[in-house]
Design a protein around this motif. Structure first.
Motif, PDB file in Angstrom:
ATOM      1  N   ILE A 128      63.813  32.419  45.280  1.00 41.66           N
ATOM      2  CA  ILE A 128      62.554  33.156  45.400  1.00 41.66           C
ATOM      3  C   ILE A 128      62.549  34.190  44.273  1.00 41.66           C
ATOM      4  O   ILE A 128      62.611  35.389  44.486  1.00 41.66           O
ATOM      5  CB  ILE A 128      62.377  33.768  46.820  1.00 41.66           C
ATOM      6  CG1 ILE A 128      61.001  34.363  47.016  1.00 41.66           C
ATOM      7  CG2 ILE A 128      63.483  34.737  47.158  1.00 41.66           C
ATOM      8  CD1 ILE A 128      59.929  33.368  47.277  1.00 41.66           C
ATOM      9  N   THR A 171      57.168  39.781  45.400  1.00 41.21           N
ATOM     10  CA  THR A 171      56.928  40.612  46.580  1.00 41.21           C
ATOM     11  C   THR A 171      55.699  40.132  47.362  1.00 41.21           C
ATOM     12  O   THR A 171      55.729  40.068  48.592  1.00 41.21           O
ATOM     13  CB  THR A 171      56.748  42.092  46.168  1.00 41.21           C
ATOM     14  OG1 THR A 171      57.955  42.518  45.508  1.00 41.21           O
ATOM     15  CG2 THR A 171      56.488  42.978  47.372  1.00 41.21           C
ATOM     16  N   VAL A 174      56.516  36.936  49.378  1.00 47.04           N
ATOM     17  CA  VAL A 174      57.431  37.243  50.495  1.00 47.04           C
ATOM     18  C   VAL A 174      56.681  37.983  51.598  1.00 47.04           C
ATOM     19  O   VAL A 174      56.833  37.667  52.778  1.00 47.04           O
ATOM     20  CB  VAL A 174      58.664  38.038  50.002  1.00 47.04           C
ATOM     21  CG1 VAL A 174      59.486  38.547  51.186  1.00 47.04           C
ATOM     22  CG2 VAL A 174      59.519  37.164  49.087  1.00 47.04           C
ATOM     23  N   TYR A 178      56.124  36.653  55.360  1.00 48.27           N
ATOM     24  CA  TYR A 178      56.605  37.480  56.469  1.00 48.27           C
ATOM     25  C   TYR A 178      55.488  37.713  57.489  1.00 48.27           C
ATOM     26  O   TYR A 178      55.672  37.610  58.672  1.00 48.27           O
ATOM     27  CB  TYR A 178      57.150  38.798  55.943  1.00 48.27           C
ATOM     28  CG  TYR A 178      57.619  39.719  57.036  1.00 48.27           C
ATOM     29  CD1 TYR A 178      58.847  39.494  57.637  1.00 48.27           C
ATOM     30  CD2 TYR A 178      56.855  40.788  57.464  1.00 48.27           C
ATOM     31  CE1 TYR A 178      59.297  40.331  58.654  1.00 48.27           C
ATOM     32  CE2 TYR A 178      57.285  41.619  58.480  1.00 48.27           C
ATOM     33  CZ  TYR A 178      58.506  41.393  59.069  1.00 48.27           C
ATOM     34  OH  TYR A 178      58.947  42.208  60.082  1.00 48.27           O
TER      35      TYR A 178
END
Length: 178
Positions: A128, A171, A174, A178
């Motif tokens: 990632i 970011t 992710v 999330y």
């Protein structure tokens, strides 16, 4: 158990978006079988299964191509990241560019499909990241960077604003997952 379920654009489970690995029997879902065994407390303590996934790398050979015509490497070559010089091979992999919005959307949908359809205990994202400072120069990523910063041209791999833009792309995906 940390179990690899998504390699480079192919899976060890029944994905809505990506083909199964060639080594997998089409009528057998290895992930579902493993989850059934691991979560069966009649056979002993429950084991947690964490899905290990490769985020952006989609193929790792310059000498061969995926067997499946549905493989994302074949369907979406326009999403491959580039170096500042324009090459798409990083020496070990072909990878989708995290700075391309369609890549982020596709990756999100692939992973959400996985977590919605399987009773997983965790999701792990490997690779990632950009493989090198010289990666991320997809034309769409450059356009977005220049538009946001009011700039033109191609930033150097060491440009602090460019490095921050790249971090922001990782970011963002992710956070969305999330």
């Amino acid at each position: 158990l940390f179990v690899e379920v998504r390699r480079r654009g192919d899976t060890w489970y029944d994905s809505t978006f990506e083909p199964r690995v060639p080594e997998s029997h089409p009528e057998f879902d290895p992930l579902q079988h493993l989850l059934s065994l691991a979560h069966d407390t009649n056979q002993g303590p429950r084991l947690e299964i964490h899905a290990w996934t490769v985020a952006f790398n989609v193929w790792n050979s310059t000498n061969s191509r995926p067997d499946s015509p549905d493989h994302p490497f074949l369907r979406h070559r326009e999403w491959l990241t580039r170096t500042a010089a324009g090459t798409i091979w990083d020496g070990a992999n072909f990878a989708f560019d995290p700075g391309h919005p369609e890549v982020q959307e596709y990756t999100f949908h692939v992973l959400m499909d996985l977590v919605r359809r399987y009773d997983l205990d965790g999701l792990h994202l490997d690779y990632i990241r950009y493989s090198d400072r010289d990666q991320g120069y997809h034309p769409e990523a450059l356009r977005r960077f220049n538009e946001r910063r009011g700039r033109k041209g191609r930033p150097l791999p060491t440009d602090p604003q460019w490095l921050q833009f790249r971090r922001d792309q990782i970011t963002a995906i992710v956070r969305k997952i999330y």
